[in-house]
Design a protein around this motif. Sequence first.
Motif, short mmCIF file in Angstrom:
data_model
loop_
_atom_site.label_atom_id
_atom_site.label_comp_id
_atom_site.label_asym_id
_atom_site.label_seq_id
_atom_site.Cartn_x
_atom_site.Cartn_y
_atom_site.Cartn_z
N LYS A 206 0.83 -1.21 0.00
CA LYS A 206 0.00 0.00 0.00
C LYS A 206 0.86 1.25 0.00
CE LYS A 206 -3.65 0.09 2.65
NZ LYS A 206 -4.52 -0.02 3.85
N ALA B 270 2.27 1.81 -3.56
CA ALA B 270 1.28 2.40 -4.45
C ALA B 270 1.09 3.88 -4.15
CB ALA B 270 -0.05 1.65 -4.32
N SER B 271 1.09 4.24 -2.87
CA SER B 271 0.92 5.63 -2.48
C SER B 271 2.13 6.47 -2.91
CB SER B 271 0.73 5.73 -0.96
OG SER B 271 0.54 7.06 -0.55
N TRP C 169 -0.08 5.54 -7.62
CA TRP C 169 -0.79 4.60 -8.50
C TRP C 169 -2.20 4.32 -7.98
CZ3 TRP C 169 3.40 0.23 -9.20
CH2 TRP C 169 4.40 0.70 -10.07
N LYS C 170 -3.05 3.91 -8.91
CA LYS C 170 -4.36 3.38 -8.53
C LYS C 170 -4.13 1.99 -7.94
CE LYS C 170 -8.93 2.13 -10.30
NZ LYS C 170 -9.78 1.99 -11.51
N PHE C 171 -4.67 1.77 -6.74
CA PHE C 171 -4.40 0.55 -5.98
C PHE C 171 -5.69 -0.20 -5.70
CE2 PHE C 171 -4.32 -1.36 -1.69
CZ PHE C 171 -3.33 -2.32 -1.88
N SER C 172 -5.63 -1.53 -5.80
CA SER C 172 -6.77 -2.35 -5.40
C SER C 172 -6.27 -3.59 -4.67
CB SER C 172 -7.63 -2.76 -6.60
OG SER C 172 -6.90 -3.58 -7.49
N SER D 190 -6.29 -1.89 -12.21
CA SER D 190 -5.57 -0.94 -11.37
C SER D 190 -4.12 -0.95 -11.81
CB SER D 190 -5.67 -1.32 -9.89
OG SER D 190 -7.01 -1.24 -9.43
N ASN D 191 -3.34 -0.03 -11.26
CA ASN D 191 -1.91 -0.03 -11.53
C ASN D 191 -1.17 -1.04 -10.67
OD1 ASN D 191 -2.44 3.41 -11.74
ND2 ASN D 191 -1.82 2.22 -13.51
N GLU E 111 -4.17 -0.60 -18.01
CA GLU E 111 -3.34 0.60 -18.07
C GLU E 111 -1.94 0.31 -17.56
OE1 GLU E 111 -3.55 5.27 -16.61
OE2 GLU E 111 -4.51 3.71 -15.43
N ASN F 118 4.91 11.04 -10.66
CA ASN F 118 3.67 10.83 -11.41
C ASN F 118 3.86 9.68 -12.39
OD1 ASN F 118 4.90 11.82 -13.84
ND2 ASN F 118 4.41 13.93 -13.23
N ARG F 119 2.81 9.33 -13.10
CA ARG F 119 2.85 8.15 -13.97
C ARG F 119 3.93 8.27 -15.04
NH1 ARG F 119 0.56 7.15 -18.92
NH2 ARG F 119 0.14 4.96 -19.42
#
Length: 335
Positions: free
Chosen positions: A69, A72-73, A77-80, A119-120, A157, A219-220
Amino acid sequence: MSEATVSAAAEADEKLGDFTQRVQAIRESLHQVVVGQDDSIDQLLVCALTGSHALLVGVPGLAKTLMVKALASAFGWKFSRIQFTPDLMPSDVTGYELLGRGEENQGPTMVFRPGPVFSNLVLADEINRAAPKTQSALLEAMAEQQVSVGGQTYPLESPFLVVATQNPIEQEGTYPLPEAQLDRFMMEIRFGYPTPEQEEEIVLKTTSGPMVMPAAALNRDEFLELRDLVLAVPVPKNVASYAVRLCGGSRPEDDRAQAMVRDYVSWGAGPRGSQNLVLAAKACALLDGRTAPTEEDVRRVAGPILRHRIILNHRAIGDSVTALQIIEGLLKDVG
């Protein structure tokens, strides 16, 4: 030395310095949340920076989920998170089609509802608790970065990273991961217990208030630039040859196999093992501030990359021989 050569060297040094600075910022972000586990953090970063997946193995309470987690933060990133359970279905992972409204002036139509895999960074928590058919729902996504549902293919993505966790102690009610799926993970990252000093810091940090995730350091597009830089690192022929010899030596039917491998191994590492050794060596070189990997970089990552790819036989189990012992023998014998 020509002016063009000097300019290219200066540009390479600038990119390397920028890479080191950015990755150090990510490391510091993770250490704001995770105490210790330096090797695990570096190995997870190697997987992320090479666009590869990771399998985290450790007993409960060692910050496996927290580290993912926080990663991802830190990357923004988008996290799931998917909690794998025996009743989890493949559609719970990939998504599903249901009857919905079509566009204007059209009747009802089948509409795709994306699952958490879109998600990423996907955390497959306790992945071995789900049935094989559900585990396999991740295979296409991990291998080809896409999902097929109802005859349609949906791209995922970039960046896309799967990090799965396993508890090595409790095996009741679990399903072993198929070798084909294990091979999709670049590394099996082992988590150990903290030192007494680290455990005291963990206790103080986690009992003083809610845990705050690190702010995004990249950023991405900035992350994709770092990943592309790792992939662009040139590999000396001797380094690639060494990685191939290590994996070849792990196969009992191969002429390069030593006696210990022939006695205790059923199946050795395939070509994906060689690929991952080289990819991880490139990332390690950049993390150390070098522009090219060495054989020593390959040796450093051999354990986490090969131990889940070496399948031991019953004789090894009876003689208490581990995959790590096989790898140590390979590193000693393969020149």
